[in-house]
Design a protein around this motif. Structure first.
Motif: not given
Length: 207
Positions: A81-84, A196-202, A37-43
């Protein structure tokens, strides 16, 4: 080719899914398997679908996918989640078995015909996981997979090289304990950051 518009993605996916360029070489016939999807941030740039992914039409719907999701520290729901998350293997169809065992190498037709147009539809990418030797060589050129994985920080922030998560990786991980100790914690942070949001980590050092 630029990122294009959302209206271009649907017709492109339809053309990809109807592709039969190498049908004569595919023992199970063509069935392109990908997630985009065009909104994906991770490939996730992987090798090629296995038999289970071919049967289901869902990428990484097998033990390798379970392993990869454990490495990434995300759930099935997050992974699909294809959006990400975009999943575009080097070859989109199951290539068959190699004469020496294991799956055959990805066929080259996909890279020539479809890879650039598909990746052009991902304007928001922050991180690409290069899963396995074939994906790494396509992007980074020749080199040793283990060296790249061990020195993953050389390729950040754009790329993160990983071994292929097949059953063979279990023995490899035993021989290379630094992978679990040093690589996986940073991988999970980088994945969380890219999603991004909803997937916080240290970071591994707690920073």
């Amino acid at each position: 080719m630029d990122g294009g518009t959302a209206d271009e993605l649907g017709p492109l996916i339809e053309r990809v899914r109807s592709c039969s360029a190498c049908a004569n070489y595919l023992p199970l016939g063509p069935r392109p398997v990908l997630q985009l999807s065009k909104s994906a941030t991770l490939l996730i740039a992987s090798q090629a679908p296995g038999t289970k992914a071919h049967a289901s039409g869902i990428p990484f719907s097998d033990a390798s996918g379970d392993q990869l999701r454990r490495w990434m520290g995300i759930s099935d729901e997050q992974f699909y989640d294809a959006a990400r998350v975009a999943i575009v293997p080097m070859a989109l169809c199951y290539p068959g078995r190699a004469s020496g065992g294991g799956d055959a190498p990805p066929r080259p037709e996909c890279s020539t015909l479809w890879r650039e147009p598909l990746l052009a539809q991902l304007p928001h990418l922050q991180l690409t996981l290069l899963v396995g030797t074939y994906a790494q060589e396509h992007v980074l050129g020749s080199g040793r997979m283990a060296d790249r994985v061990r020195h993953f920080d050389r390729y950040l922030p754009r790329h993160f090289p990983l071994p292929h998560p097949s059953w063979r990786s279990r023995g490899w991980m035993t021989k290379n304990p630094w992978f679990e100790e040093n690589v996986l914690p940073e991988l999970r942070w980088q994945v969380s950051n890219a999603l991004g949001p909803g997937h916080s980590g240290l970071r591994p050092n707690g920073a």
